[in-house]
Design an enzyme around this catalytic site. Structure first.
Site, PDB file in Angstrom:
ATOM      1  N   GLY A  92       2.721 -16.366   8.434  1.00  0.00           N
ATOM      2  CA  GLY A  92       1.959 -17.572   8.087  1.00  0.00           C
ATOM      3  C   GLY A  92       0.748 -17.730   8.972  1.00  0.00           C
ATOM      4  N   CYS A 118       3.456 -11.512   6.204  1.00  0.00           N
ATOM      5  CA  CYS A 118       4.171 -10.583   7.076  1.00  0.00           C
ATOM      6  C   CYS A 118       5.643 -10.601   6.697  1.00  0.00           C
ATOM      7  CB  CYS A 118       4.020 -11.003   8.525  1.00  0.00           C
ATOM      8  SG  CYS A 118       2.314 -11.291   8.999  1.00  0.00           S
ATOM      9  N   ARG A 178       5.206  -6.206   2.403  1.00  0.00           N
ATOM     10  CA  ARG A 178       4.577  -7.481   2.758  1.00  0.00           C
ATOM     11  C   ARG A 178       3.446  -7.320   3.763  1.00  0.00           C
ATOM     12  NH1 ARG A 178       8.211 -11.726   1.391  1.00  0.00           N
ATOM     13  NH2 ARG A 178       6.904 -13.114   2.587  1.00  0.00           N
ATOM     14  N   LYS A 229       1.993  -7.052  -0.632  1.00  0.00           N
ATOM     15  CA  LYS A 229       2.579  -7.355  -1.936  1.00  0.00           C
ATOM     16  C   LYS A 229       2.783  -8.850  -2.139  1.00  0.00           C
ATOM     17  CE  LYS A 229       4.715  -5.954  -5.714  1.00  0.00           C
ATOM     18  NZ  LYS A 229       3.749  -5.520  -6.724  1.00  0.00           N
ATOM     19  N   LYS A 260      -7.151  -2.838 -10.835  1.00  0.00           N
ATOM     20  CA  LYS A 260      -6.283  -1.716 -10.437  1.00  0.00           C
ATOM     21  C   LYS A 260      -7.121  -0.629  -9.790  1.00  0.00           C
ATOM     22  CE  LYS A 260      -3.184  -3.250 -10.561  1.00  0.00           C
ATOM     23  NZ  LYS A 260      -2.456  -4.390 -11.101  1.00  0.00           N
ATOM     24  N   TRP A 265       0.698  -8.293   8.519  1.00  0.00           N
ATOM     25  CA  TRP A 265      -0.528  -8.257   7.719  1.00  0.00           C
ATOM     26  C   TRP A 265      -1.481  -9.188   8.462  1.00  0.00           C
ATOM     27  CZ3 TRP A 265      -3.558 -11.789   4.976  1.00  0.00           C
ATOM     28  CH2 TRP A 265      -4.487 -11.227   4.090  1.00  0.00           C
ATOM     29  N   GLU A 302      -8.124  -6.455 -15.574  1.00  0.00           N
ATOM     30  CA  GLU A 302      -6.952  -5.861 -14.922  1.00  0.00           C
ATOM     31  C   GLU A 302      -7.216  -4.386 -14.581  1.00  0.00           C
ATOM     32  OE1 GLU A 302      -4.494  -6.859 -13.463  1.00  0.00           O
ATOM     33  OE2 GLU A 302      -3.012  -5.270 -13.464  1.00  0.00           O
ATOM     34  N   GLU A 306      -8.416  -1.771  -6.224  1.00  0.00           N
ATOM     35  CA  GLU A 306      -7.418  -1.916  -5.154  1.00  0.00           C
ATOM     36  C   GLU A 306      -6.789  -0.581  -4.772  1.00  0.00           C
ATOM     37  OE1 GLU A 306      -3.935  -4.413  -5.937  1.00  0.00           O
ATOM     38  OE2 GLU A 306      -4.142  -4.004  -8.062  1.00  0.00           O
ATOM     39  N   HIS A 319     -26.433 -10.487 -20.599  1.00  0.00           N
ATOM     40  CA  HIS A 319     -26.816 -11.665 -19.818  1.00  0.00           C
ATOM     41  C   HIS A 319     -26.908 -11.359 -18.326  1.00  0.00           C
ATOM     42  CE1 HIS A 319     -26.499 -13.979 -23.434  1.00  0.00           C
ATOM     43  NE2 HIS A 319     -25.278 -13.508 -23.640  1.00  0.00           N
TER      44      HIS A 319
END
Ligand code: F6R
Length: 605
Positions: A99, A2, A27, A600, A482, A74, A478, A485, A501
């Protein structure tokens, strides 16, 4: 994760709190709130959703007061709604918290037995009620100190007090907290970025420390409540930090900035006169390094994976990579001859910071590769290599990833030179090739129109796969990260050779499969794996730097990035994948800069 802001001033603070919260929204952005003190009244306003909503509420019904705290959330404990939004206030105090309080259930039961009533589902409210309880017999600072002794977990706190109209108390354990100085006001913030428009003079609380600020004074206290002095840093003044310019969003700006951020980073690390890399003061004499262990989370972890290929190719050093949240709980055998490298854009990621802390406790040498040089991780490590990418605001990391890659590549090359693992001619050639990158990156952007068309093919897909071998495997990971998300489409990244496999079972008629196949030593092998996918109906999007065309009706698109030294191709191959994720998300009308459920700076475990 947060965001916290606190301002003690000689003028009304609510507008500046809102402006800072807008900066802190990276955040957390599921709810927001603020509390100001006016005529000994706590005036609390909250909303679910974005800071814009809070601003509208304030517009209709302004909050007076020269002292106040604000928060963007958050959610960890309790769904994102108005009741669970911060601040959490009682008749005596108002608290913002970043936290997790791990023993909140236990503390809640005790407080309920004593007659305290809880309004929210959050862990934060136990802090509000503990401070309220201790205020019966203590002054504010002592009441907070007594509360901290009861708390387990991680936190950064900002607290105002109804009967003490000029102070804000801050405290930190685990989660970052910065304090800013100005002439007629002082600040508390989750990071220096939130405070930059108001001041560039910043101090950082260390774990266990507290602070008390008024408009004209800031006092710091250690874990035993003994007064201490803190170093004041002057933070860098980045240009264009919060300006999207003509771009639709920060992510597109940050993608297209990559040619210039890489150029800037190269200028910082290379000396064109000496024809060398400006990296000195290794914390371990390079020839004595036994092993390098690279540690990070998410995208930063992917850059560690790419670096493993580079270090193995360019040096004789043994290399390991680890995900920070795993590393911190394993039974690691530490060795003082090993170099532990931590990669993090924010420099605040809780798992990465905790893994670094474990290394410090075991007295081994640490290096951090970060974008924020004032961050916790940078301040705690023996050696810091900044990536010079400038602030990254879009939640999905783009320019910071390329920045991490370039620093890791430069470090690998320098290590190979100083250890004598590479001859001078080869070293000079690699250095020359590095300087071709910014232009090649610019040329890669020319693929955007094709990628826009390609993105349409993902709209009806139920999933997708990204395949690569060698250093293209982490790039596949990556690319998949991307896409998921940003566009919320399921995406799997796999080493192409692993398909048989198990994952081959997922291939069905029309499934989009992105194959990353530069013309390197794996190329022919990747082609064979591609044929196996084609034979099972997969729709191929082939990304290469090879001029030669592949003939198959199932190759739906072929994108050709500029040809560059094979070692550097991961940087170029990343760009079409960033653009693909971006355009699929745009077509699906997703919130590009603030994807759902994410934040973030991940300052919780
Ligand atoms: C993905 C992304 C995350 C971060 C991860 C680590 O686009 O941005 O996976 O890479 O949360 O963050 P930092 O690099 O700040 O430690």
């Amino acid at each position: 994760m947060c965001g916290i802001i606190g301002i003690a001033s000689n003028k009304p603070v609510s507008i500046n709190i809102i402006n800072s919260l807008k900066k802190l929204e990276y955040r957390g952005y599921d709810s927001a709130g603020l509390a100001t003190l006016n005529n000994s009244q706590i005036n609390e306003k909250k909303c679910s959703g974005r800071v814009d909503e809070l601003e509208k509420i304030l517009f209709k019904n302004p909050s007076e007061g020269n002292i106040g705290i604000g928060h963007v959330r958050w959610a960890t404990h309790g769904v994102p709604n108005i009741i669970n939004a911060h601040p959490h206030s009682s008749e005596k105090v108002s608290v913002v918290h970043n936290g997790i309080i791990e023993n909140s259930d236990e503390l809640k039961k005790d407080l309920e037995i004593k007659g305290f009533k809880f309004k929210s589902q959050t862990d934060t409210e136990v802090i509000t009620l503990l401070v309220t309880q201790f205020l019966e017999k203590s002054e504010p600072l002592e009441a907070v100190f007594k509360t901290l002794r009861k708390l387990k977990g991680s936190f950064a706190l900002g607290i105002i007090f109804k009967n003490f109209s000029d102070i804000i108390v801050g405290a930190r354990r685990g989660s970052p907290l910065a304090v800013g100085y100005s002439n007629e006001e002082n600040y508390l913030g989750s990071d220096s970025y939130a405070l930059k428009s108001m001041t560039n003079k910043i101090s950082y609380l260390d774990d266990g420390e507290l602070c008390m600020l008024t408009k004209s004074d800031i006092a710091f206290y250690d874990v035993n409540l003994k007064k201490i002095n803190k170093k004041i840093y002057t933070v860098s003044d980045d240009e264009n930090i919060s300006d999207k310019g003509d771009y639709k969003n920060f992510m597109s700006k940050e993608i297209f900035e990559q040619a210039s951020t890489i150029k800037k980073c190269l200028n910082e690390y290379t000396d064109s006169i000496k024809k060398d890399i400006n990296i000195y003061n290794f914390p371990i004499e390079p020839k004595q390094i036994n092993k390098i262990i690279l540690i990070g989370c998410g995208t930063a972890y992917h850059s560690c994976l790419v670096a493993k290929y580079w270090l193995e190719e360019l040096t004789t050093i043994d290399v390991e990579i680890d995900i920070a949240s795993e590393f911190r709980y394993r039974n690691i055998k530490f060795n003082p001859k090993n170099l532990y490298i931590f990669v993090s854009q924010s420099g605040e990621t809780a798992d990465t910071a905790a893994a670094l802390d474990i290394c410090k406790k075991n007295k081994v040498k640490t290096c951090s590769i970060v974008n924020v040089v004032e961050s916790t991780i940078a301040r705690s490590s023996d050696w810091v290599l900044p990536i010079h990418a400038g602030p990254e605001i879009g939640v999905a990391s783009t320019k910071a990833f390329l920045g991490q890659l370039i620093v890791l590549y430069i470090l690998s090359l320098k290590l190979s030179k100083v250890r004598g693992d590479i001859d001078k001619n080869k070293y000079d050639e690699y250095l020359r090739n590095l300087h071709k990158l910014p232009e090649s990156i610019k040329n890669t952007f020319k693929l955007e129109n094709e990628i826009q068309l390609m993105a349409k093919e993902f709209l009806d897909a139920n999933g997708s796969m990204f395949l690569g071998r060698g250093s293209s495997f982490p790039i596949a990971l990556e690319g998949a990260l991307k896409l998921k998300e940003l566009s919320y489409l399921h995406a799997e990244g796999y080493p192409a050779g692993e398909m048989k496999h198990g994952p081959l079972a997922l291939i069905e008629e029309g499934l989009p499969v992105i194959v990353i196949a530069p013309k390197d030593k794996y190329y022919e092998k990747t082609l064979s794996n591609t044929q196996e996918v084609i034979a099972r109906g997969g729709k191929i999007f082939f990304i290469t730097d090879n001029k030669k065309r592949l003939l198959s009706t199932n190759i739906r698109y072929r994108l050709r990035v500029p040809r560059i030294d094979n070692l550097l191709s991961p940087l170029l191959l990343t760009i079409p994948l960033q653009l693909l994720a971006y355009h699929v998300a745009l077509l699906k009308d997703c919130d590009i800069d603030k994807p759902r459920n994410l934040a973030k700076s991940v300052t919780v475990e």
